[in-house]
Design an enzyme around this catalytic site. Sequence first.
Site, PDB file in Angstrom:
ATOM      1  N   LYS A   1       0.827  -1.205   0.000  1.00  0.00           N
ATOM      2  CA  LYS A   1       0.000   0.000   0.000  1.00  0.00           C
ATOM      3  C   LYS A   1       0.863   1.258   0.000  1.00  0.00           C
ATOM      4  CE  LYS A   1      -1.526   2.401   3.321  1.00  0.00           C
ATOM      5  NZ  LYS A   1      -2.129   2.959   4.556  1.00  0.00           N
TER       6      LYS A   1
ATOM      7  N   ASP B   1      -6.466   0.454   1.058  1.00  0.00           N
ATOM      8  CA  ASP B   1      -6.487   0.537   2.520  1.00  0.00           C
ATOM      9  C   ASP B   1      -7.819  -0.022   3.009  1.00  0.00           C
ATOM     10  OD1 ASP B   1      -8.360   2.483   1.933  1.00  0.00           O
ATOM     11  OD2 ASP B   1      -7.344   4.088   3.012  1.00  0.00           O
TER      12      ASP B   1
END
Length: 217
Positions: A121, A139
């Site tokens: 991420k 996320d």
Amino acid sequence: MVRDEDIKEILDRLEERYPEAECALHHQNVFQLIVSVALSAQTTDKSVNQVTPALFERYPDPQSLAAADPAEVEEYIRRIGMYRTKAKNIVGMAKVLVADYDGKVPEDYDALVSLPGVGRKTANVVLSVGFGHQRIAVDTHVFRVANRIGIVKEKDVLKTELALMDRLPEERWSRTHHSLIYHGRQCCDARKPDCENCPINEFCEYINLTQNEEAKG
């Protein structure tokens, strides 16, 4: 699943609802960005933004952070979760940047994820926000909203990212990432989604399933 022909309308409506959607982490350069994203794991962007001004004033570049004692760094970020581990990671990250990349954040996915404290991420956010690449960083908000709406139907973060890349036009990946985050924060809440005021409720799988269950009951 949302139909392919409805994807563009969904993205258009989300962008219209959240024209201000962008990275919420305050940063002045790519170094500050990667540190901020690494610090944001399992805590809020708001909390990170509260601690980074003093942190970056004390450690404005990779060289100064690389020379820092992690215990001292801890004092600057104590208010956020996992601060001891994160202090160790960002100091370690800075050391690698100085030793291997001349103090610069690399514009390469494999190099980024090799840095301490940098996962998939974080690397995707840095490539997208810091370098302008089209990326989807998944996320908790993106994972929840994309699967709840029915754009994808996956059980984990990686599969969700890959499925979104497959279903969404590449030129809209980064923008959609931010739109989904804002939608998750402002409308599609984890516990109490505001379905009545949702701009895409007519396409949402979650709403359709809820309505069908109510009709049966």
